[in-house]
Design a protein around this motif. Structure first.
Motif, PDB file in Angstrom:
ATOM      1  N   ALA A  51      35.249  21.235  40.971  1.00 43.16           N
ATOM      2  CA  ALA A  51      35.409  21.221  42.422  1.00 43.16           C
ATOM      3  C   ALA A  51      36.850  21.583  42.752  1.00 43.16           C
ATOM      4  CB  ALA A  51      35.067  19.853  42.987  1.00 43.16           C
ATOM      5  N   GLY A  52      37.021  22.533  43.667  1.00 46.05           N
ATOM      6  CA  GLY A  52      38.363  22.992  44.003  1.00 46.05           C
ATOM      7  C   GLY A  52      38.784  24.214  43.220  1.00 46.05           C
ATOM      8  N   ALA A  53      37.855  24.804  42.452  1.00 43.88           N
ATOM      9  CA  ALA A  53      38.126  26.022  41.684  1.00 43.88           C
ATOM     10  C   ALA A  53      36.892  26.918  41.739  1.00 43.88           C
ATOM     11  CB  ALA A  53      38.469  25.686  40.235  1.00 43.88           C
ATOM     12  N   VAL A  54      37.103  28.193  42.079  1.00 40.18           N
ATOM     13  CA  VAL A  54      36.001  29.141  42.144  1.00 40.18           C
ATOM     14  C   VAL A  54      36.391  30.398  41.367  1.00 40.18           C
ATOM     15  CG1 VAL A  54      36.847  30.019  44.368  1.00 40.18           C
ATOM     16  CG2 VAL A  54      34.490  30.450  43.675  1.00 40.18           C
ATOM     17  N   THR A  55      35.482  30.883  40.515  1.00 37.93           N
ATOM     18  CA  THR A  55      35.775  32.017  39.644  1.00 37.93           C
ATOM     19  C   THR A  55      34.665  33.049  39.712  1.00 37.93           C
ATOM     20  OG1 THR A  55      37.048  30.663  38.093  1.00 37.93           O
ATOM     21  CG2 THR A  55      36.205  32.748  37.262  1.00 37.93           C
ATOM     22  N   TYR A  56      35.070  34.315  39.852  1.00 34.35           N
ATOM     23  CA  TYR A  56      34.120  35.429  39.779  1.00 34.35           C
ATOM     24  C   TYR A  56      34.445  36.289  38.567  1.00 34.35           C
ATOM     25  CZ  TYR A  56      31.837  39.900  40.554  1.00 34.35           C
ATOM     26  OH  TYR A  56      31.091  41.038  40.386  1.00 34.35           O
ATOM     27  N   ILE A  57      33.418  36.628  37.795  1.00 36.73           N
ATOM     28  CA  ILE A  57      33.544  37.518  36.649  1.00 36.73           C
ATOM     29  C   ILE A  57      32.487  38.602  36.789  1.00 36.73           C
ATOM     30  CG2 ILE A  57      33.500  37.735  34.137  1.00 36.73           C
ATOM     31  CD1 ILE A  57      34.142  34.752  33.964  1.00 36.73           C
ATOM     32  N   GLY A  58      32.921  39.863  36.892  1.00 36.10           N
ATOM     33  CA  GLY A  58      31.952  40.934  37.054  1.00 36.10           C
ATOM     34  C   GLY A  58      32.610  42.216  37.521  1.00 36.10           C
ATOM     35  N   ASP A  59      31.790  43.171  37.964  1.00 39.15           N
ATOM     36  CA  ASP A  59      32.303  44.469  38.403  1.00 39.15           C
ATOM     37  C   ASP A  59      32.170  44.609  39.911  1.00 39.15           C
ATOM     38  OD1 ASP A  59      29.647  46.459  38.844  1.00 39.15           O
ATOM     39  OD2 ASP A  59      29.335  44.689  37.584  1.00 39.15           O
ATOM     40  N   ILE A  60      33.035  45.446  40.469  1.00 35.15           N
ATOM     41  CA  ILE A  60      32.997  45.789  41.889  1.00 35.15           C
ATOM     42  C   ILE A  60      33.265  47.284  42.007  1.00 35.15           C
ATOM     43  CG2 ILE A  60      34.029  45.469  44.173  1.00 35.15           C
ATOM     44  CD1 ILE A  60      32.584  43.033  43.325  1.00 35.15           C
ATOM     45  N   GLY A  61      32.217  48.076  42.137  1.00 36.89           N
ATOM     46  CA  GLY A  61      32.380  49.518  42.254  1.00 36.89           C
ATOM     47  C   GLY A  61      33.101  50.119  41.059  1.00 36.89           C
ATOM     48  N   ALA A  62      34.171  50.876  41.316  1.00 35.70           N
ATOM     49  CA  ALA A  62      34.936  51.529  40.253  1.00 35.70           C
ATOM     50  C   ALA A  62      35.748  50.536  39.427  1.00 35.70           C
ATOM     51  CB  ALA A  62      35.870  52.585  40.849  1.00 35.70           C
ATOM     52  N   PHE A  63      35.882  49.311  39.928  1.00 34.31           N
ATOM     53  CA  PHE A  63      36.601  48.272  39.180  1.00 34.31           C
ATOM     54  C   PHE A  63      35.588  47.569  38.277  1.00 34.31           C
ATOM     55  CE2 PHE A  63      39.534  49.274  42.450  1.00 34.31           C
ATOM     56  CZ  PHE A  63      40.794  48.920  41.980  1.00 34.31           C
ATOM     57  N   THR A  64      35.546  48.020  37.048  1.00 27.60           N
ATOM     58  CA  THR A  64      34.494  47.588  36.126  1.00 27.60           C
ATOM     59  C   THR A  64      34.744  46.230  35.497  1.00 27.60           C
ATOM     60  OG1 THR A  64      35.605  48.858  34.384  1.00 27.60           O
ATOM     61  CG2 THR A  64      33.830  49.956  35.582  1.00 27.60           C
ATOM     62  N   THR A  65      35.983  45.777  35.515  1.00 25.98           N
ATOM     63  CA  THR A  65      36.315  44.475  34.941  1.00 25.98           C
ATOM     64  C   THR A  65      37.136  43.686  35.944  1.00 25.98           C
ATOM     65  OG1 THR A  65      36.345  45.373  32.688  1.00 25.98           O
ATOM     66  CG2 THR A  65      37.431  43.253  33.047  1.00 25.98           C
ATOM     67  N   ASN A  66      36.629  42.517  36.326  1.00 22.70           N
ATOM     68  CA  ASN A  66      37.331  41.641  37.260  1.00 22.70           C
ATOM     69  C   ASN A  66      37.118  40.189  36.854  1.00 22.70           C
ATOM     70  OD1 ASN A  66      38.015  43.650  39.633  1.00 22.70           O
ATOM     71  ND2 ASN A  66      35.881  44.018  39.100  1.00 22.70           N
ATOM     72  N   VAL A  67      38.212  39.474  36.704  1.00 22.65           N
ATOM     73  CA  VAL A  67      38.166  38.025  36.487  1.00 22.65           C
ATOM     74  C   VAL A  67      39.118  37.416  37.506  1.00 22.65           C
ATOM     75  CG1 VAL A  67      38.500  36.107  34.896  1.00 22.65           C
ATOM     76  CG2 VAL A  67      37.717  38.334  34.024  1.00 22.65           C
ATOM     77  N   SER A  68      38.566  36.758  38.508  1.00 19.00           N
ATOM     78  CA  SER A  68      39.370  36.236  39.609  1.00 19.00           C
ATOM     79  C   SER A  68      39.070  34.758  39.810  1.00 19.00           C
ATOM     80  CB  SER A  68      39.078  36.999  40.906  1.00 19.00           C
ATOM     81  OG  SER A  68      39.355  38.379  40.756  1.00 19.00           O
ATOM     82  N   THR A  69      40.134  33.951  39.894  1.00 16.44           N
ATOM     83  CA  THR A  69      39.992  32.507  40.082  1.00 16.44           C
ATOM     84  C   THR A  69      40.839  32.051  41.251  1.00 16.44           C
ATOM     85  OG1 THR A  69      39.507  32.046  37.760  1.00 16.44           O
ATOM     86  CG2 THR A  69      40.362  30.227  39.072  1.00 16.44           C
ATOM     87  N   GLY A  70      40.221  31.299  42.164  1.00 16.57           N
ATOM     88  CA  GLY A  70      40.932  30.715  43.289  1.00 16.57           C
ATOM     89  C   GLY A  70      40.932  29.200  43.200  1.00 16.57           C
ATOM     90  N   LEU A  71      42.067  28.594  43.530  1.00 16.21           N
ATOM     91  CA  LEU A  71      42.216  27.140  43.458  1.00 16.21           C
ATOM     92  C   LEU A  71      42.650  26.584  44.809  1.00 16.21           C
ATOM     93  CD1 LEU A  71      44.238  26.857  40.105  1.00 16.21           C
ATOM     94  CD2 LEU A  71      41.753  26.775  40.399  1.00 16.21           C
ATOM     95  N   SER A  72      42.150  25.394  45.117  1.00 10.95           N
ATOM     96  CA  SER A  72      42.567  24.640  46.293  1.00 10.95           C
ATOM     97  C   SER A  72      42.365  23.166  45.957  1.00 10.95           C
ATOM     98  CB  SER A  72      41.748  25.073  47.519  1.00 10.95           C
ATOM     99  OG  SER A  72      42.213  24.425  48.687  1.00 10.95           O
ATOM    100  N   HIS A  73      42.365  22.306  46.988  1.00 13.71           N
ATOM    101  CA  HIS A  73      42.179  20.880  46.704  1.00 13.71           C
ATOM    102  C   HIS A  73      40.748  20.617  46.241  1.00 13.71           C
ATOM    103  CE1 HIS A  73      39.666  19.852  50.265  1.00 13.71           C
ATOM    104  NE2 HIS A  73      40.255  20.910  50.784  1.00 13.71           N
TER     105      HIS A  73
END
Length: 223
Positions: A51-73
């Motif tokens: 809880a308080g952390a969200v992560t996406y792993i996957g592709d978005i169009g021409a961006f074939t590799t994406n690992v993005s993590t957002g944090l909050s309380h």
């Protein structure tokens, strides 16, 4: 029978309060076209169970590799002391010029601060534009009030920008927005944070606390 009905009413009220007080930490990635994904904390597609952390792993169009993590309380900060942190690695493989937009948002913040600081550091084979926003209507992903904005080139970048929060009232939402531009095969990685700038009184309290802790530790060592 009346007791049972009353008990159910109390439970329903508690559940309603829990639902309305829940924050809306979410991350969104899009190439500005049909390729868009939005993931809420602990929602469908969230690769991080905390809880308080969200992560996406996957592709978005021409961006074939994406690992993005957002944090909050409750991982970082609190409703009274907001803190958003977005870290991402993004690789494009398509020809021509391609863009990727990454947004991290959270709502329900109550702490009133006069100034916010937006910090970022990373590397890029293209350019990165980092913008931060505040919304007095407390809406997710709202870009109503610009706090900071800066464009960075590679290969390495690092910066801190501060902004005054105009007539800030609670509750409000905060959003970090990153625009990545690549030409052909390239990669970008960064970590960006948005948080209040502590007032001088806060620094004084922290300093006093650390001094008291040092004195207490020294006395214990003498015993």
């Amino acid at each position: 029978m009346r007791r049972t009905t009353g008990g159910l009413a109390v439970i329903a009220l508690i559940l309603a309060l829990m639902t309305t007080s829940a924050h809306a930490l979410s991350i969104r990635l899009t190439d500005g076209g049909v390729n868009t994904v939005t993931i809420a904390d602990n929602g469908l597609g969230d690769a991080n169970p905390a809880a308080g952390a969200v992560t996406y792993i996957g592709d978005i169009g021409a961006f074939t590799t994406n690992v993005s993590t957002g944090l909050s309380h409750p991982v970082l900060g609190s409703l009274a002391y907001p803190s958003l942190d977005l870290g991402s690695i993004n690789v494009s493989s398509g020809g021509g010029t391609n863009k990727l937009y990454i947004y991290l948002t959270d709502t329900g913040f109550t702490g009133v601060f006069p100034t916010f600081a937006a910090s970022i550091g990373g590397t890029t084979g293209g350019t990165v534009k980092y913008s931060t926003y505040l919304d007095a209507d407390d809406a997710a992903f709202a870009l109503s009030t610009l706090l900071t904005e800066e464009l960075y080139g590679g290969p390495v970048f690092s910066d801190v920008n501060t902004a005054v929060a105009p007539e800030l009232e609670a509750p409000y939402s905060l959003t970090e927005a990153l625009e990545i531009t690549h030409t052909g095969l390239a990669d970008t990685s960064f970590n960006a944070e948005l948080a209040p700038v502590p007032e001088p009184g806060t620094f004084l309290l922290l300093g006093t606390g650390f001094l008291g802790l040092a004195i207490y530790s020294r006395r214990r060592a003498r015993v």
